[in-house]
Design an enzyme around this catalytic site. Structure first.
Site, PDB file in Angstrom:
ATOM      1  N   LYS A 366      29.032  54.560  20.154  1.00 20.68           N
ATOM      2  CA  LYS A 366      28.099  53.590  20.744  1.00 20.68           C
ATOM      3  C   LYS A 366      28.104  53.725  22.268  1.00 20.68           C
ATOM      4  O   LYS A 366      29.015  54.358  22.843  1.00 20.68           O
ATOM      5  CB  LYS A 366      28.507  52.169  20.332  1.00 20.68           C
ATOM      6  CG  LYS A 366      29.916  51.785  20.768  1.00 20.68           C
ATOM      7  CD  LYS A 366      30.351  50.458  20.139  1.00 20.68           C
ATOM      8  CE  LYS A 366      31.766  50.094  20.545  1.00 20.68           C
ATOM      9  NZ  LYS A 366      32.239  48.881  19.854  1.00 20.68           N
ATOM     10  N   ARG A 460      33.478  36.554  15.443  1.00 20.73           N
ATOM     11  CA  ARG A 460      32.288  37.179  15.996  1.00 20.73           C
ATOM     12  C   ARG A 460      31.372  37.367  14.791  1.00 20.73           C
ATOM     13  O   ARG A 460      31.248  36.468  13.968  1.00 20.73           O
ATOM     14  CB  ARG A 460      32.703  38.513  16.663  1.00 20.73           C
ATOM     15  CG  ARG A 460      31.742  39.024  17.689  1.00 20.73           C
ATOM     16  CD  ARG A 460      32.328  40.178  18.525  1.00 20.73           C
ATOM     17  NE  ARG A 460      32.604  41.373  17.726  1.00 20.73           N
ATOM     18  CZ  ARG A 460      32.966  42.535  18.250  1.00 20.73           C
ATOM     19  NH1 ARG A 460      33.081  42.665  19.560  1.00 20.73           N
ATOM     20  NH2 ARG A 460      33.222  43.569  17.480  1.00 20.73           N
ATOM     21  N   TYR A 593      29.619  47.855  54.640  1.00 15.66           N
ATOM     22  CA  TYR A 593      29.043  46.509  54.536  1.00 15.66           C
ATOM     23  C   TYR A 593      30.101  45.459  54.815  1.00 15.66           C
ATOM     24  O   TYR A 593      31.258  45.610  54.415  1.00 15.66           O
ATOM     25  CB  TYR A 593      28.483  46.275  53.131  1.00 15.66           C
ATOM     26  CG  TYR A 593      27.181  46.985  52.861  1.00 15.66           C
ATOM     27  CD1 TYR A 593      26.038  46.698  53.620  1.00 15.66           C
ATOM     28  CD2 TYR A 593      27.081  47.915  51.832  1.00 15.66           C
ATOM     29  CE1 TYR A 593      24.842  47.336  53.355  1.00 15.66           C
ATOM     30  CE2 TYR A 593      25.882  48.551  51.564  1.00 15.66           C
ATOM     31  CZ  TYR A 593      24.761  48.257  52.331  1.00 15.66           C
ATOM     32  OH  TYR A 593      23.590  48.876  52.075  1.00 15.66           O
ATOM     33  N   MET A 639      25.989  51.147  46.796  1.00 11.69           N
ATOM     34  CA  MET A 639      25.279  51.491  45.564  1.00 11.69           C
ATOM     35  C   MET A 639      25.346  53.000  45.295  1.00 11.69           C
ATOM     36  O   MET A 639      25.531  53.422  44.173  1.00 11.69           O
ATOM     37  CB  MET A 639      23.820  51.037  45.643  1.00 11.69           C
ATOM     38  CG  MET A 639      23.085  51.212  44.328  1.00 11.69           C
ATOM     39  SD  MET A 639      21.335  50.778  44.428  1.00 11.69           S
ATOM     40  CE  MET A 639      21.386  49.005  44.385  1.00 11.69           C
TER      41      MET A 639
HETATM   42  C1  LIG Z   1      33.543  49.302  19.505  1.00 14.94           C
HETATM   43  C2  LIG Z   1      34.074  49.071  18.187  1.00 14.94           C
HETATM   44  C3  LIG Z   1      35.092  49.886  17.669  1.00 14.94           C
HETATM   45  C4  LIG Z   1      35.807  50.925  18.479  1.00 14.94           C
HETATM   46  O1  LIG Z   1      36.803  50.313  19.215  1.00 14.94           O
HETATM   47  P1  LIG Z   1      37.862  51.106  20.126  1.00 14.94           P
HETATM   48  O2  LIG Z   1      38.810  50.101  20.559  1.00 14.94           O
HETATM   49  O3  LIG Z   1      37.093  51.700  21.237  1.00 14.94           O
HETATM   50  O4  LIG Z   1      38.461  52.162  19.257  1.00 14.94           O
HETATM   51  C5  LIG Z   1      35.497  49.668  16.364  1.00 14.94           C
HETATM   52  N1  LIG Z   1      34.915  48.709  15.600  1.00 14.94           N
HETATM   53  C6  LIG Z   1      33.951  47.915  16.066  1.00 14.94           C
HETATM   54  C7  LIG Z   1      33.368  46.872  15.194  1.00 14.94           C
HETATM   55  C8  LIG Z   1      33.505  48.041  17.372  1.00 14.94           C
HETATM   56  O5  LIG Z   1      32.558  47.243  17.841  1.00 14.94           O
END
Ligand SMILES: *Cc1c(COP(=O)(O)O)cnc(C)c1O
Length: 694
Positions: A366, A460, A593, A639
């Site tokens: 992701k 969640r 800055y 930036m």
């Molecule tokens: C992002 C995510 C992972 C991966 O987690 P890491 O700690 O980066 O290995 C696994 N499961 C779910 C549901 C996630 O959202």
């Protein structure tokens, strides 16, 4: 994408292949023996051009797409070379009366070439496009089958024309075809199979394993036998294509892939130049023979003629390749990430090795593979044997499919039920997070695969672990095919007694749900619970997958994490930029800055071409590396730029590479310094960073 960089034997053989092509056009043994000439020139040397096609296919054809970028580049480059070659040969065309007679110019440009050897260039373009299309659309099995059929059709117009001729219909068909092109040895019938097989060799990593030498000799012998027989029976209309040419070239190629030797780009260019110019050298040698009265030696003695043409072409080609600079554009990088795919492969293997037997790695890619580039990372992992991927959103999943990833892709996040059609179209597995979500997806009437998400305490996404009834209802929904069930641990990275007992609670809650599901329903349902730290701290959980993200990229979330089982992992990403200006500040002067930095003594500061828009957090104030030495950041990150103190690095100069992550300064250090974790730091790498694949 081919990560191995030692395909030098292919480059060396290009020169041999170019010499073979010269032989085809000068028949060195013609005055020694007709049979020897036939066997050598009209059979053995026929491996040369298919070898070139297979080599191009090896580096080009892939079912993984970069939106056809590589193909477009190849086609463009080849067409430019073709156009230049056509122009260069116009004088010889004029001399030989080419423009006088009944020349079909269009036909020659598309198929035959305007000079006898130039057909190779349009055939490369056509062959590459056909192979690319077949492989992308249909996969290798079908691509090989279809290009083999094309090849067979080609055979009947080439070495096996005698067969076609004896069947009335076929003769009519081929005679019609020969009005469109002169030979079937072209981009339509001849080239595709070799391009496809080249791509196949690259993708399946067929790098030669044992018997290829023997098999090459065997098929070469069979091809010689085939050629002699066909020739004896007067079957051949032309002699470029043989049945045994395909396996012979394949095993030749395997033989060349097997050895390890660094790549030689000069030879690649030299072979091409030799190919293009040798007909001109033939004309030149003949002319010289005439002028100096040496025709007997230079022209009529075939072997000497061949040697003269070969040597002159080779000298010209090597001088060209050495002296004329390659037009390959050098990249002038500003700020970039270097991605080390061998480290990635290493990590995947290491993590897979930590999994219980029967448990597989699901690569979490992701957020553009945590900033590493989802395309390159996923292709590399799939090629190394990873069969399952996870993304956060449906669009990330669609992108992976479009890039050619065939493995299972699980969408971890919520997807609107309205997009069920796309889930189906792209074969994406959707996480269902509640009964309502499941129902809405089901109502879309699109058969899709889903994994059920269980909330075991993170609160969640997911079904409440106690809601067995709701969970079980998903199995009855006619459009939802439940293939997995999973949950997520929320303190598996912590080792305190309290966290550990919370995690163990989550594990048993998950086990309970899985037990219920298996009792009532499908037993082949896939289960998964651990992410990176779940694996490192609780490797014994019995599941079918481990969803590894951060550890796959070779870093821990935080600098001081001490998981129970250390993983043997290597960082995949380095972040780099350049020194673009040096400034001397007198004591008391300020910089940046807010004038946040004030020089306590005379200092030299360097302006570095990277800023927070590239992913360096604005509050970063740690060290970067220049010429192997640490330089502290001064003032606020801008930036697009930042400043570092290089007073203690006297040799620092404009153009030097600055390493912000890698070479002694780690992602964990930058994350720690900016009060975050590497997961955030890496996934926020800026979009405008360039990527260098190592
Ligand atoms: C992002 C995510 C992972 C991966 O987690 P890491 O700690 O980066 O290995 C696994 N499961 C779910 C549901 C996630 O959202």
């Amino acid at each position: 994408m081919n990560e191995r960089k030692d395909f030098g034997r292919i480059d060396i053989f290009r020169i041999a292949a170019a010499v073979m092509v010269v032989a085809i056009h000068t028949y060195p043994f013609a005055d020694v023996s007709r049979t020897l000439d036939f066997v050598f020139t009209h059979v053995i040397c026929r491996v040369a051009v298919p070898f070139f096609f297979m080599t191009s296919g090896f580096f080009l054809i892939s079912h993984y797409a970069e939106n056809g970028k590589k193909l477009t580049e190849f086609v463009k480059k080849t067409l430019i070379i073709y156009a230049v070659s056509i122009a260069v040969y116009i004088p010889i065309n004029i001399y030989s009366g080419y423009f006088g007679g009944d020349t079909n110019f269009l036909q020659d440009i598309i198929f035959n070439g305007t000079m006898y050897h130039l057909w190779y260039l349009p055939a490369s373009v056509m062959g590459a496009c056909i192979a690319w299309f077949l492989v992308r659309r249909l996969d290798y099995g079908w691509a090989i089958a279809i290009s083999a059929v094309l090849y067979a059709l080609g055979l009947l117009g080439d070495s096996y024309y005698g067969v076609a001729e004896s069947v009335g219909v076929l003769k009519t068909v081929y005679d019609a075809l020969f009005r469109v092109f002169e030979y079937t040895r072209n981009g339509l019938f001849f080239a595709p199979i070799f391009f496809v097989l080249g791509g196949f060799a690259a993708e399946k990593r067929c790098y030669g394993k044992g018997a290829e030498k023997l098999l090459f000799v065997l098929f070469l012998d069979l091809m010689i036998g085939e050629g002699l027989l066909l020739n004896m029976f007067g079957n051949q209309r032309h002699d470029s294509m043989y049945i045994f040419l395909v396996p012979a070239v394949w095993y030749l190629f395997m033989l060349l892939l097997k050895g390890e030797s660094r790549r030689r780009k000069t030879l690649t260019r030299a072979a091409l130049v030799m190919y293009i110019v040798h007909p001109m050298v033939i004309v030149g040698v003949r002319l010289a023979g005439k002028i100096f009265g040496l025709e007997g030696l230079l022209v009529e003695n075939n072997l000497v003629h061949f040697l003269a043409v070969t040597v002159i072409s080779a000298i010209f080609a090597i001088l060209w390749a050495e002296l004329i600079p390659s037009r390959r554009k050098e990249k002038h990088l500003r700020a970039w990430k270097e991605i080390d795919l061998s480290a990635l492969r290493h990590n995947a293997q290491a993590l897979q090795g930590m999994c219980r037997s029967g448990c597989e790695l699901m690569a979490v890619v992701k957020a553009d593979a945590y900033g590493h580039g989802a395309y390159d990372v996923s292709v590399c992992l799939e090629k190394s044997g990873v069969n399952a991927f996870a993304v956060a959103t449906i669009d990330e999943g669609i992108d992976l499919r479009k890039s050619g990833i065939r493995s299972d892709i699980l969408i971890l996040g919520y997807t609107e039920h309205k997009r069920a059609g796309e889930l189906r179209k792209y074969r994406l597995t959707q996480t269902v997070v509640s009964y309502e979500h499941a129902k809405a997806l089901d109502n879309e009437n699109k058969a899709i695969d889903v994994h059920i998400k269980i909330d075991t305490g993170m609160h969640r996404l997911g079904f409440d672990a106690g809601d067995i009834e709701g969970i079980m209802k998903c199995f009855e929904m006619k459009n939802l095919n439940v293939t997995g069930v999973f949950s997520h641990l929320c303190v598996s990275d912590e080792s305190s007694v309290e966290s550990d007992s919370f995690t163990r609670g989550q594990i048993s809650a998950f086990k309970r749900v899985v037990g219920e599901i298996k009792k009532n329903n499908a037993t082949d349902i896939k289960t998964h619970l651990q992410s990176s730290y779940g694996l490192l701290n609780y490797p014994d959980i019995e599941c079918d997958y481990v969803r590894a993200g951060i550890a796959l990229y070779g870093v821990y979330s935080s600098e001081h994490d001490m998981p129970r089982h250390e993983a043997d992992i290597l960082p995949v990403l380095k972040l780099k930029a350049k020194v673009v200006q040096l400034k001397s500040l007198a004591s008391g002067e300020t910089a940046g800055y807010g004038r946040c930095y004030r020089a306590e003594k005379p200092v030299t500061i360097a302006d570095v071409s990277i800023g927070y828009a590239d992913g360096v957090p604005r509050n970063f104030c740690g060290d970067v590396m220049i010429n192997g030495k640490a330089a502290p950041v001064v003032g606020r990150i801008c930036m697009d730029q930042l400043s570092v103190d290089v007073t203690d690095i006297p040799d620092a100069s404009v153009g030097d590479t600055v390493t912000l992550i890698g070479d002694g300064v780690t992602a964990e250090m930058m994350a720690e310094n900016t009060a975050t974790i590497t997961n955030e730091l890496l996934s926020r790498m800026g979009k405008r960073l360039e990527t260098v694949i190592k």
